[in-house]
Design an enzyme around this catalytic site. Structure first.
Site, mmCIF file in Angstrom:
data_model
loop_
_atom_site.group_PDB
_atom_site.id
_atom_site.type_symbol
_atom_site.label_atom_id
_atom_site.label_comp_id
_atom_site.label_asym_id
_atom_site.label_seq_id
_atom_site.Cartn_x
_atom_site.Cartn_y
_atom_site.Cartn_z
ATOM 1 N N SER A 270 0.850 -1.356 0.029
ATOM 2 C CA SER A 270 0.055 -0.029 0.106
ATOM 3 C C SER A 270 0.790 1.190 0.149
ATOM 4 C CB SER A 270 -0.613 0.059 1.406
ATOM 5 O OG SER A 270 -1.858 -1.058 1.404
ATOM 6 N N HIS B 157 -0.842 -2.888 -7.281
ATOM 7 C CA HIS B 157 -1.604 -2.491 -6.371
ATOM 8 C C HIS B 157 -3.133 -2.760 -6.384
ATOM 9 C CE1 HIS B 157 -3.011 0.696 -3.150
ATOM 10 N NE2 HIS B 157 -2.745 -0.421 -2.385
ATOM 11 N N GLU C 44 -3.640 -0.489 -9.599
ATOM 12 C CA GLU C 44 -2.479 0.401 -9.978
ATOM 13 C C GLU C 44 -1.229 -0.363 -10.428
ATOM 14 O OE1 GLU C 44 -2.195 2.645 -6.126
ATOM 15 O OE2 GLU C 44 -3.412 4.287 -7.101
ATOM 16 N N ASN D 232 -3.747 6.174 -2.473
ATOM 17 C CA ASN D 232 -3.456 6.108 -1.261
ATOM 18 C C ASN D 232 -2.654 7.466 -0.979
ATOM 19 O OD1 ASN D 232 -4.523 3.521 -0.484
ATOM 20 N ND2 ASN D 232 -2.609 2.667 -0.531
HETATM 21 C C1 LIG Z 1 -10.122 6.551 9.769
HETATM 22 C C2 LIG Z 1 -8.737 5.966 10.719
HETATM 23 C C3 LIG Z 1 -7.510 6.203 10.258
HETATM 24 C C4 LIG Z 1 -6.610 5.119 10.073
HETATM 25 C C5 LIG Z 1 -5.278 5.420 9.379
HETATM 26 C C6 LIG Z 1 -5.455 5.443 7.795
HETATM 27 C C7 LIG Z 1 -4.347 5.339 7.194
HETATM 28 C C8 LIG Z 1 -4.235 4.248 6.030
HETATM 29 C C9 LIG Z 1 -5.386 4.156 5.090
HETATM 30 C C10 LIG Z 1 -4.845 3.645 3.617
HETATM 31 C C11 LIG Z 1 -5.380 2.324 3.502
HETATM 32 C C12 LIG Z 1 -4.995 1.832 2.143
HETATM 33 C C13 LIG Z 1 -5.416 0.288 1.814
HETATM 34 C C14 LIG Z 1 -4.993 -0.089 0.447
HETATM 35 O O1 LIG Z 1 -3.702 0.133 0.211
HETATM 36 C C15 LIG Z 1 -5.999 0.537 -0.804
HETATM 37 C C16 LIG Z 1 -7.355 -0.071 -0.903
HETATM 38 O O2 LIG Z 1 -7.727 -0.935 -0.857
HETATM 39 S S1 LIG Z 1 -8.396 1.480 0.314
HETATM 40 C C17 LIG Z 1 -9.983 0.093 0.176
HETATM 41 C C18 LIG Z 1 -10.780 0.458 -1.325
HETATM 42 N N1 LIG Z 1 -11.897 -0.143 -1.070
HETATM 43 C C19 LIG Z 1 -13.032 0.536 -0.627
HETATM 44 O O3 LIG Z 1 -13.230 1.711 -0.522
HETATM 45 C C20 LIG Z 1 -14.310 -0.341 -0.362
HETATM 46 C C21 LIG Z 1 -15.588 0.683 -0.059
HETATM 47 N N2 LIG Z 1 -16.847 -0.190 0.309
HETATM 48 C C22 LIG Z 1 -17.459 -0.829 -1.070
HETATM 49 O O4 LIG Z 1 -17.154 -0.633 -1.995
HETATM 50 C C23 LIG Z 1 -18.735 -1.596 -0.345
HETATM 51 O O5 LIG Z 1 -18.807 -1.350 0.887
HETATM 52 C C24 LIG Z 1 -18.342 -3.077 -0.346
HETATM 53 C C25 LIG Z 1 -17.160 -3.561 0.139
HETATM 54 C C26 LIG Z 1 -18.508 -3.819 -1.799
HETATM 55 C C27 LIG Z 1 -19.477 -3.998 0.200
HETATM 56 O O6 LIG Z 1 -20.558 -3.741 -0.536
HETATM 57 P P1 LIG Z 1 -22.036 -3.172 0.368
HETATM 58 O O7 LIG Z 1 -22.991 -2.918 -0.686
HETATM 59 O O8 LIG Z 1 -21.537 -2.199 1.349
HETATM 60 O O9 LIG Z 1 -22.289 -4.426 1.416
HETATM 61 P P2 LIG Z 1 -22.431 -5.961 0.881
HETATM 62 O O10 LIG Z 1 -21.434 -6.696 1.942
HETATM 63 O O11 LIG Z 1 -24.046 -6.167 1.030
HETATM 64 O O12 LIG Z 1 -22.013 -6.219 -0.406
HETATM 65 C C28 LIG Z 1 -23.063 -5.958 -1.529
HETATM 66 C C29 LIG Z 1 -22.556 -7.019 -2.587
HETATM 67 O O13 LIG Z 1 -21.150 -6.949 -3.033
HETATM 68 C C30 LIG Z 1 -20.801 -8.246 -3.426
HETATM 69 N N3 LIG Z 1 -19.597 -8.263 -2.465
HETATM 70 C C31 LIG Z 1 -19.355 -7.592 -1.255
HETATM 71 N N4 LIG Z 1 -18.376 -8.239 -0.986
HETATM 72 C C32 LIG Z 1 -17.592 -9.238 -1.699
HETATM 73 C C33 LIG Z 1 -16.745 -10.141 -1.685
HETATM 74 N N5 LIG Z 1 -15.740 -9.832 -0.698
HETATM 75 N N6 LIG Z 1 -16.686 -11.065 -2.444
HETATM 76 C C34 LIG Z 1 -17.615 -11.035 -3.354
HETATM 77 N N7 LIG Z 1 -18.824 -10.298 -3.365
HETATM 78 C C35 LIG Z 1 -18.845 -9.480 -2.500
HETATM 79 C C36 LIG Z 1 -21.901 -9.138 -3.018
HETATM 80 O O14 LIG Z 1 -22.448 -9.505 -4.059
HETATM 81 C C37 LIG Z 1 -22.854 -8.441 -2.134
HETATM 82 O O15 LIG Z 1 -23.991 -8.710 -2.275
HETATM 83 P P3 LIG Z 1 -24.552 -10.019 -1.259
HETATM 84 O O16 LIG Z 1 -23.718 -11.444 -1.478
HETATM 85 O O17 LIG Z 1 -24.366 -9.481 0.259
HETATM 86 O O18 LIG Z 1 -25.902 -10.335 -1.543
HETATM 87 N N1 LIG Z 2 -6.005 -4.422 3.531
HETATM 88 C C1 LIG Z 2 -6.256 -3.825 2.542
HETATM 89 O O1 LIG Z 2 -7.104 -2.980 2.280
HETATM 90 C C2 LIG Z 2 -5.001 -3.824 1.329
HETATM 91 C C3 LIG Z 2 -5.028 -3.202 0.213
HETATM 92 C C4 LIG Z 2 -4.162 -2.913 -0.949
HETATM 93 C C5 LIG Z 2 -2.994 -3.507 -0.318
HETATM 94 N N2 LIG Z 2 -2.879 -3.926 0.863
HETATM 95 C C6 LIG Z 2 -1.370 -4.517 1.100
HETATM 96 O O2 LIG Z 2 -1.169 -5.778 0.961
HETATM 97 C C7 LIG Z 2 -0.561 -6.797 1.601
HETATM 98 C C8 LIG Z 2 -1.124 -7.499 2.636
HETATM 99 O O3 LIG Z 2 -2.231 -6.890 3.402
HETATM 100 P P1 LIG Z 2 -3.495 -7.638 4.081
HETATM 101 O O4 LIG Z 2 -4.322 -6.823 4.494
HETATM 102 O O5 LIG Z 2 -3.846 -8.844 3.090
HETATM 103 O O6 LIG Z 2 -2.890 -8.336 5.286
HETATM 104 P P2 LIG Z 2 -3.293 -9.759 6.113
HETATM 105 O O7 LIG Z 2 -2.666 -9.275 7.456
HETATM 106 O O8 LIG Z 2 -4.691 -9.954 6.066
HETATM 107 O O9 LIG Z 2 -2.524 -10.758 5.084
HETATM 108 C C9 LIG Z 2 -1.127 -11.107 5.067
HETATM 109 C C10 LIG Z 2 -0.901 -12.401 5.188
HETATM 110 O O10 LIG Z 2 0.643 -12.724 4.901
HETATM 111 C C11 LIG Z 2 0.815 -13.802 5.656
HETATM 112 N N3 LIG Z 2 2.384 -13.724 5.711
HETATM 113 C C12 LIG Z 2 3.141 -12.673 6.497
HETATM 114 N N4 LIG Z 2 4.617 -12.788 6.394
HETATM 115 C C13 LIG Z 2 4.714 -14.122 5.454
HETATM 116 C C14 LIG Z 2 5.909 -14.494 5.080
HETATM 117 N N5 LIG Z 2 6.966 -14.133 5.146
HETATM 118 N N6 LIG Z 2 5.391 -15.473 4.134
HETATM 119 C C15 LIG Z 2 4.214 -16.084 3.707
HETATM 120 N N7 LIG Z 2 3.212 -15.360 4.004
HETATM 121 C C16 LIG Z 2 3.414 -14.379 5.229
HETATM 122 C C17 LIG Z 2 0.270 -13.773 6.824
HETATM 123 O O11 LIG Z 2 0.127 -14.912 7.542
HETATM 124 C C18 LIG Z 2 -1.329 -13.215 6.538
HETATM 125 O O12 LIG Z 2 -1.909 -14.195 6.022
HETATM 126 C C19 LIG Z 2 0.264 -5.340 2.700
HETATM 127 O O13 LIG Z 2 1.393 -5.055 1.879
HETATM 128 C C20 LIG Z 2 -0.868 -4.127 2.515
HETATM 129 O O14 LIG Z 2 -0.451 -2.787 2.496
HETATM 130 C C21 LIG Z 2 -3.707 -4.102 1.765
#
Ligand SMILES: CCCCCCCCCCCCC[C@H](O)CC(=O)SCCNC(=O)CCNC(=O)[C@H](O)C(C)(C)COP(=O)(O)OP(=O)(O)OC[C@H]1O[C@@H](n2cnc3c(N)ncnc32)[C@H](O)[C@@H]1OP(=O)(O)O
Ligand SMILES: NC(=O)c1ccc[n+]([C@@H]2O[C@H](COP(=O)([O-])OP(=O)(O)OC[C@H]3O[C@@H](n4cnc5c(N)ncnc54)[C@H](O)[C@@H]3O)[C@@H](O)[C@H]2O)c1
Length: 311
Positions: free
Chosen positions: A144, A165, A177, A215
């Protein structure tokens, strides 16, 4: 003559691209992201090996994939239970598992790493895999927030290294990405983009800058949200409601943080606050660190900013 050469070279490059299409994918890390990447790669016809640290973790990863595929199947095949079961069974048959990362990388086109967001752990992994993987194998990280170049420099194949990503949940989020470092070869970058498209994702290209595209914008927003909560300006619930109804987000920042995993969000902020000590917005959050210290990682542990029913 020049025209003939141009046509020939284009056909050659196309056949080369086709010949070098990624078919076998090894996913290291079967957690939230790795299981999703393995699922979507298998659902789009790729052979997948998913690796994690123990068979117990891999069993949980496969169960999560099976559950997710069940939700996808219901949407694809409505009331046709047989078609749903056949779809899930076929995709699952393309996923094998292994606890030995080195063995799982011996014959593969691409290694995608989705392990813990820790630079040293990622570097140690890739150094070990570099010696075992075939020359043509491409390496990619799903990190991330970590610089791809800092991960890639642990290997001797920086020309065959990039960032892939994906976004959480991988089966639902359409974006990937694709990140290049200066050493990434054009062929490697093209193969990574083509894999993203083959996985039915929309690809965007970015340089190896902090947080890539999403991000870089998402982290400041979410950190501002937690500062707002820490100051007592508003409740987490109201901040989430405001961003869903006022900005049209599917989840508010606290719901999203709980969904991503507070452990992972902490790892991200630990890295950025250390690397960029003068940027105020990246200053660590005492509230976030307290929750993580108490083992409250969000949905994955049943409690984070919110409490969740055990499913
Ligand atoms: C604020 C505190 C600060 C903390 C510090 C912050 C700093 C760090 C932050 C950075 C993090 C970066 C992480 C990463 O690098 C980047 C990312 O990934 S960011 C995340 C991006 N994703 C989103 O933003 C998700 C937003 N949410 C959604 O899109 C939806 O909510 C959802 C997840 C799709 C769920 O849909 P909903 O309608 O809300 O709810 P449902 O659960 O009912 O789902 C509807 C429908 O969708 C299908 N479905 C949902 N999930 C799945 C799944 N996992 N697999 C398959 N299908 C799925 C499904 O058909 C659902 O219908 P149903 O089956 O329930 O009938
Ligand atoms: N969580 C998110 O929304 C998200 C979205 C995009 C990218 N990412 C990135 O993806 C990566 C994984 O995130 P996550 O949320 O899936 O974490 P997670 O904690 O759900 O999963 C990490 C997994 O890696 C395994 N693991 C750790 N060290 C290992 C090793 N040496 N060999 C094999 N397996 C090992 C752990 O057992 C665990 O099952 C991170 O780099 C995170 O920044 C996370």
């Amino acid at each position: 003559m020049a025209h003939v050469c141009k046509v020939f070279s284009r056909r050659l490059s196309t056949s080369t691209a086709v010949r070098s299409a990624i078919k076998h994918v090894t996913v290291i890390g079967g957690g939230l992201m790795g299981s999703g990447i393995a699922q979507v790669a298998a659902a789009t016809g790729h052979d997948v090996i998913m690796v994690d640290q123990t068979d117990d973790i891999l069993a949980k990863s496969k169960a999560a994939i099976q559950k997710s595929l069940g939700r996808v199947a219901k949407k694809k095949y409505a009331d046709d239970g047989e078609a749903q079961a056949s779809f899930v069974g076929e995709v699952m048959s393309r996923i094998s598992t292994n606890t030995d990362a080195v063995a799982a990388c011996g014959k593969t086109d691409l290694v995608v790493e989705a392990i813990v967001e820790n630079l040293d752990v990622k570097r140690r992994l890739f150094t070990a895999l570099d010696a075992a993987a075939e020359e043509h194998t491409i390496f990619a990280s799903n990190t991330s927030s970590l610089p791809i170049k800092d991960i890639a420099s642990a290997t001797k194949r920086q020309d065959r290294f990039g960032g892939l990503h994906f976004f959480n949940p991988v089966p639902m989020m359409k974006l990937v990405e694709v990140v290049k470092i200066p050493e990434t070869s054009n062929e490697t970058f093209e193969r990574l983009v083509n894999l993203g498209k083959a996985m039915e994702k929309t690809t965007v290209e970015c340089k190896d800058t902090p947080g890539f595209i999403v991000n870089r914008l998402l982290v400041p927003y979410m950190m501002e949200a937690v500062r707002m909560l820490e100051r007592g300006d508003a409740s987490a619930r109201d901040i989430d409601t405001a961003m869903k109804l006022g900005a049209g987000y599917p989840m508010g920042p606290f719901e999203l943080a709980d969904y991503v995993g507070l452990d992972t969000t902490k790892f991200i902020m630990d890295g950025w606050s250390q690397k960029y000590p003068d940027i105020e917005i990246f200053r660590k959050s005492d509230l976030l660190n307290k929750l993580v210290a108490e083992g409250k990682f969000g949905r994955k542990t049943g409690e984070g900013f919110y409490k969740y029913d055990k499913k």
